[in-house]
Design a protein around this motif. Structure first.
Motif, PDB file in Angstrom:
ATOM      1  N   LEU A  34      86.725  21.705  63.132  1.00  0.00           N
ATOM      2  CA  LEU A  34      86.855  22.826  63.958  1.00  0.00           C
ATOM      3  C   LEU A  34      87.802  23.420  62.546  1.00  0.00           C
ATOM      4  O   LEU A  34      88.594  22.597  62.565  1.00  0.00           O
ATOM      5  N   ASN A  35      87.873  24.676  62.632  1.00  0.00           N
ATOM      6  CA  ASN A  35      88.551  24.868  61.441  1.00  0.00           C
ATOM      7  C   ASN A  35      90.391  24.334  61.957  1.00  0.00           C
ATOM      8  O   ASN A  35      90.555  24.319  63.701  1.00  0.00           O
ATOM      9  N   THR A  36      91.105  24.369  61.538  1.00  0.00           N
ATOM     10  CA  THR A  36      92.857  24.397  62.383  1.00  0.00           C
ATOM     11  C   THR A  36      93.228  24.671  60.969  1.00  0.00           C
ATOM     12  O   THR A  36      93.960  23.958  60.515  1.00  0.00           O
ATOM     13  N   VAL A  37      93.431  26.007  60.860  1.00  0.00           N
ATOM     14  CA  VAL A  37      94.391  26.032  59.710  1.00  0.00           C
ATOM     15  C   VAL A  37      96.124  25.787  60.117  1.00  0.00           C
ATOM     16  O   VAL A  37      96.274  25.784  58.819  1.00  0.00           O
ATOM     17  N   CYS A  38      96.229  26.445  61.511  1.00  0.00           N
ATOM     18  CA  CYS A  38      97.684  25.642  61.734  1.00  0.00           C
ATOM     19  C   CYS A  38      97.958  24.847  61.977  1.00  0.00           C
ATOM     20  O   CYS A  38      98.962  24.650  62.259  1.00  0.00           O
ATOM     21  N   GLY A  39      97.590  23.801  61.938  1.00  0.00           N
ATOM     22  CA  GLY A  39      97.475  22.537  62.106  1.00  0.00           C
ATOM     23  C   GLY A  39      97.023  21.607  63.597  1.00  0.00           C
ATOM     24  O   GLY A  39      98.296  20.880  64.314  1.00  0.00           O
ATOM     25  N   GLY A  40      96.974  22.857  64.103  1.00  0.00           N
ATOM     26  CA  GLY A  40      97.071  22.756  66.284  1.00  0.00           C
ATOM     27  C   GLY A  40      97.795  22.778  66.269  1.00  0.00           C
ATOM     28  O   GLY A  40      98.254  23.238  67.951  1.00  0.00           O
ATOM     29  N   LYS A  41      98.338  24.503  65.834  1.00  0.00           N
ATOM     30  CA  LYS A  41      99.853  24.632  66.599  1.00  0.00           C
ATOM     31  C   LYS A  41      99.231  25.171  67.801  1.00  0.00           C
ATOM     32  O   LYS A  41     100.569  26.520  68.731  1.00  0.00           O
ATOM     33  N   GLY A  42      98.122  26.061  67.475  1.00  0.00           N
ATOM     34  CA  GLY A  42      97.969  27.002  68.564  1.00  0.00           C
ATOM     35  C   GLY A  42      98.422  28.823  67.731  1.00  0.00           C
ATOM     36  O   GLY A  42      98.139  29.700  69.186  1.00  0.00           O
ATOM     37  N   ILE A  43      98.695  28.564  66.296  1.00  0.00           N
ATOM     38  CA  ILE A  43      98.874  30.402  66.498  1.00  0.00           C
ATOM     39  C   ILE A  43      97.681  31.128  65.220  1.00  0.00           C
ATOM     40  O   ILE A  43      97.383  31.927  65.428  1.00  0.00           O
ATOM     41  N   CYS A  44      96.848  30.142  64.372  1.00  0.00           N
ATOM     42  CA  CYS A  44      95.932  30.592  63.976  1.00  0.00           C
ATOM     43  C   CYS A  44      94.501  31.418  64.349  1.00  0.00           C
ATOM     44  O   CYS A  44      93.771  32.100  63.857  1.00  0.00           O
ATOM     45  N   LYS A  45      94.640  30.824  65.750  1.00  0.00           N
ATOM     46  CA  LYS A  45      93.245  31.376  66.603  1.00  0.00           C
ATOM     47  C   LYS A  45      91.663  30.636  65.732  1.00  0.00           C
ATOM     48  O   LYS A  45      91.262  31.737  65.670  1.00  0.00           O
ATOM     49  N   LYS A  46      92.129  30.213  64.369  1.00  0.00           N
ATOM     50  CA  LYS A  46      90.366  29.937  63.903  1.00  0.00           C
ATOM     51  C   LYS A  46      89.910  28.648  64.619  1.00  0.00           C
ATOM     52  O   LYS A  46      89.044  28.176  64.374  1.00  0.00           O
ATOM     53  N   CYS A  47      90.320  28.160  65.652  1.00  0.00           N
ATOM     54  CA  CYS A  47      89.446  27.295  66.670  1.00  0.00           C
ATOM     55  C   CYS A  47      89.007  27.633  68.123  1.00  0.00           C
ATOM     56  O   CYS A  47      88.419  26.524  68.333  1.00  0.00           O
ATOM     57  N   LEU A  48      89.166  29.134  67.592  1.00  0.00           N
ATOM     58  CA  LEU A  48      88.719  29.568  69.621  1.00  0.00           C
ATOM     59  C   LEU A  48      86.992  29.093  69.773  1.00  0.00           C
ATOM     60  O   LEU A  48      86.004  28.838  68.305  1.00  0.00           O
ATOM     61  N   ALA A  60      91.223  25.774  70.774  1.00  0.00           N
ATOM     62  CA  ALA A  60      90.377  24.136  70.913  1.00  0.00           C
ATOM     63  C   ALA A  60      91.297  23.404  70.943  1.00  0.00           C
ATOM     64  O   ALA A  60      91.654  22.329  71.273  1.00  0.00           O
ATOM     65  N   CYS A  61      92.140  23.244  70.189  1.00  0.00           N
ATOM     66  CA  CYS A  61      93.379  22.846  70.023  1.00  0.00           C
ATOM     67  C   CYS A  61      94.543  22.817  70.983  1.00  0.00           C
ATOM     68  O   CYS A  61      95.402  21.999  70.387  1.00  0.00           O
ATOM     69  N   GLN A  62      94.526  23.817  71.934  1.00  0.00           N
ATOM     70  CA  GLN A  62      95.499  23.839  73.088  1.00  0.00           C
ATOM     71  C   GLN A  62      94.622  23.826  74.827  1.00  0.00           C
ATOM     72  O   GLN A  62      95.480  23.210  75.172  1.00  0.00           O
TER      73      GLN A  62
HETATM   74  S1  FES Z   1      94.172  25.274  65.131  1.00  0.00           S
HETATM   75 FE1  FES Z   1      94.850  27.001  64.904  1.00  0.00          FE
HETATM   76  S2  FES Z   1      94.861  27.788  66.507  1.00  0.00           S
HETATM   77 FE2  FES Z   1      94.561  26.162  66.893  1.00  0.00          FE
END
Ligand code: FES
Length: 530
Positions: A34-48, A60-62
């Motif tokens: 999956l895309n994890t632009v913010c590195g899994g911090k829950g900020i970018c919402k690219k991993c919806l 998905a990261c959260q």
């Molecule tokens: S990786 Fe950025 S919100 Fe999940």
């Protein structure tokens, strides 16, 4: 540890994962990046992703798994599909197979399939692709059977000293790929005759053996490749079980020790267009590095050895059923995540990195990698953990799973295993350090790290940082991209444009020979420490 079943749509891939793991980890385990632009911090919402049947969208990261669940992953959240199969117009633009010419020659083919092949020194991965839409229909992997002639490229080069021996290694890899094609076709209920195109990547030695090119010169300075060029061969000239009218494409190599697999990784990760300084580390027996800094692109290789692929480790294995893939401290003992949620039988690369990080954290091994003698461990270890410190064939060891827990043979990590991990991680870390030095970059200059490799997306970032495998950057800068070499091969397979881009990339990448740097031994020795 409690486990739940996760089903990913579209495709219906199903995996079992421990309670509390994130959907991001689960997707990685299912081979979906999956895309994890913010590195899994829950900020970018690219991993919806959307939870079924409610359709609720969650990052998905959260999202932590607490029950069996079905999840739909939109194409916009997928790392590679974005590049290959982004929805709508881009999909139409990207799928440009070279095999259109052959439509005219073949009587009404009902299916047009392709195979992407990544020949690794230790493992071979193949993907069956529908050439009309780029969809992956099946994936298979196996140990590279050439491993019985030596587990690194140097020993393969030494073995293939005569034409007969080179032909033997060539036949072995062709047989292996044919066997994997049979399995792919069985999985997808299709016929090998419907495969019209094959794209092959691998390091330069694997590329040359596949093409039966001389490899002797790869074993001697200046380690020159016989050929760096791409090749297109008619399938009827090679004993591969695909349609005889098909085409076999091998991708451009970069140098003697950096091959077409690095070209494919660079393409798949889009590192050349990265706006920030980006380091790509492809962890394999032959570790490959790519560094994008400004408008320059550098590559280097390091001989990591096959420890992270489970070889040379007492109870090591690939990531197969029964392999320990994660180790954590929990409830005054260790807790294991075992593939297939069955008793532990072995340990694979990600478990190995976790286990060493845990032993360091507990003080059971010190920064030199030595097991502490009983009575010298600082702090009070819980009795359950102390009881796991043991001896195996006269050397200190740690029982990750006792014979009772494992339902038979115990799974241990010995002093010799720790040394193998040290050698592998030191090779990779020394490689990245010397490459950084050459380009004049410190750790803090690296804005993102793409971690590639068959097991890349299973590693816990914290553990990889704890054992010193990676440059000292925050975990949020580390992104897993899975088997990017195979993904790159898939891209080159389906699109003439990607094929052209791969050619440009291979010529743009500047090869850096780090193993012959004066400081190599000193840097390597320093990197042996945890
Ligand atoms: S990786 Fe950025 S919100 Fe999940």
């Amino acid at each position: 540890m409690k486990h739940f079943n996760i089903t990913f749509e579209p495709g219906g891939r199903q995996i079992s994962i421990r309670e509390g793991a994130t959907l991001l980890e689960a997707a990685g385990k299912a081979g979906i990046i999956l895309n994890t632009v913010c590195g899994g911090k829950g900020i970018c919402k690219k991993c919806l992703v959307s939870l079924q049947p409610s359709g609720e969208q969650v990052p998905a990261c959260q999202y932590r798994i607490q029950n069996d669940i079905t999840v739909t992953i939109p194409a916009t959240s997928r790392f590679f599909e974005q590049r290959i199969l982004a929805s709508g117009i881009e999909t139409q633009a990207e799928i440009q197979p070279d095999i259109y010419k052959q439509y005219l020659e073949i009587a009404t083919p009902d299916k047009v399939l392709g195979v992407a092949v990544d020949i690794g020194t230790t493992t071979v991965v193949v993907k069956l692709i529908d050439m009309t839409n780029g969809q992956c229909l099946a994936t298979c992997a196996d140990i590279n059977p050439q491993s019985r002639f030596g587990d690194d490229v140097v020993s393969r080069i030494a073995y293939a000293a005569t034409d007969a021996k080179l032909a033997e290694l060539n036949k072995i890899i062709i047989d292996c790929i044919n066997e994997l094609i049979t399995r792919l076709c069985e999985q997808a209920s299709v016929e090998p005759k419907d495969i019209y195109e094959m794209c092959v990547v691998g390091n330069t030695t694997m590329n040359h053996i596949f093409l039966k090119f001389p490899i002797e010169q790869l074993g001697q300075a200046p380690y020159k490749a016989f050929s760096l060029d791409a090749n297109d061969l008619s399938a009827n000239k090679m004993p591969l079980h695909i349609n005889p009218a098909g085409n076999i494409h091998t991708v451009e190599n970069i140098a003697g020790f950096v091959g077409a697999d690095t070209t494919a990784v660079a393409l798949a990760t889009g590192v050349d267009s990265a706006e920030e300084t980006t380091l790509v580390i492809d962890i394999g027996t032959n570790g490959e590095l790519a560094l994008a800094a400004g408008d320059k692109l550098y590559a280097a290789s390091c001989a990591a050895g096959p420890a992270f692929e489970g070889a040379r480790i007492t109870c090591g294995s690939r990531a197969a059923e029964g392999a320990i893939e994660a180790v954590v401290v929990s409830n005054d003992d260790i807790d294991l995540d075992v593939i297939g949620a069955c008793p532990a039988r072995s340990i694979c690369g990600s478990g190995l990195i976790d286990a060493v990080a845990v032993l360091l954290e507990l003080g059971i091994i010190d920064s030199s990698g030595r097991f502490a003698r009983p009575g010298t461990i600082k702090g009070n270890l819980p009795p359950a953990i102390v009881s796991r410190i043991c001896e195996e064939q006269g050397q200190p060891a740690f029982a990750l799973a006792s014979a009772e827990e494992a339902g038979g043979q115990e799974v241990v990590l010995t002093q010799a295993d720790i040394r193998q991990v040290q050698l592998a991680k030191a090779a990779i870390r020394a490689g990245t350090k010397l490459l950084q030095k050459k380009v004049g970059l410190g750790d803090s200059d690296i804005k993102q790290i793409f971690l590639a490799g068959a097991f890349g997306n299973y590693i816990r970032k914290e553990s990889a940082l704890r054992i010193g495998l990676l440059p000292d950057v925050g975990p949020e800068r580390i992104h897993f991209v899975g088997n990017a070499a195979a993904s790159g091969a898939q891209m080159i397979l389906v699109s003439r444009r990607w094929r052209e881009l791969a050619k440009d990339l291979a010529r743009k990448i500047e090869y850096v020979e780090i193993a012959h740097e004066k400081q190599f031994s000193d840097v390597f020795a320093g990197c042996m420490l945890f």
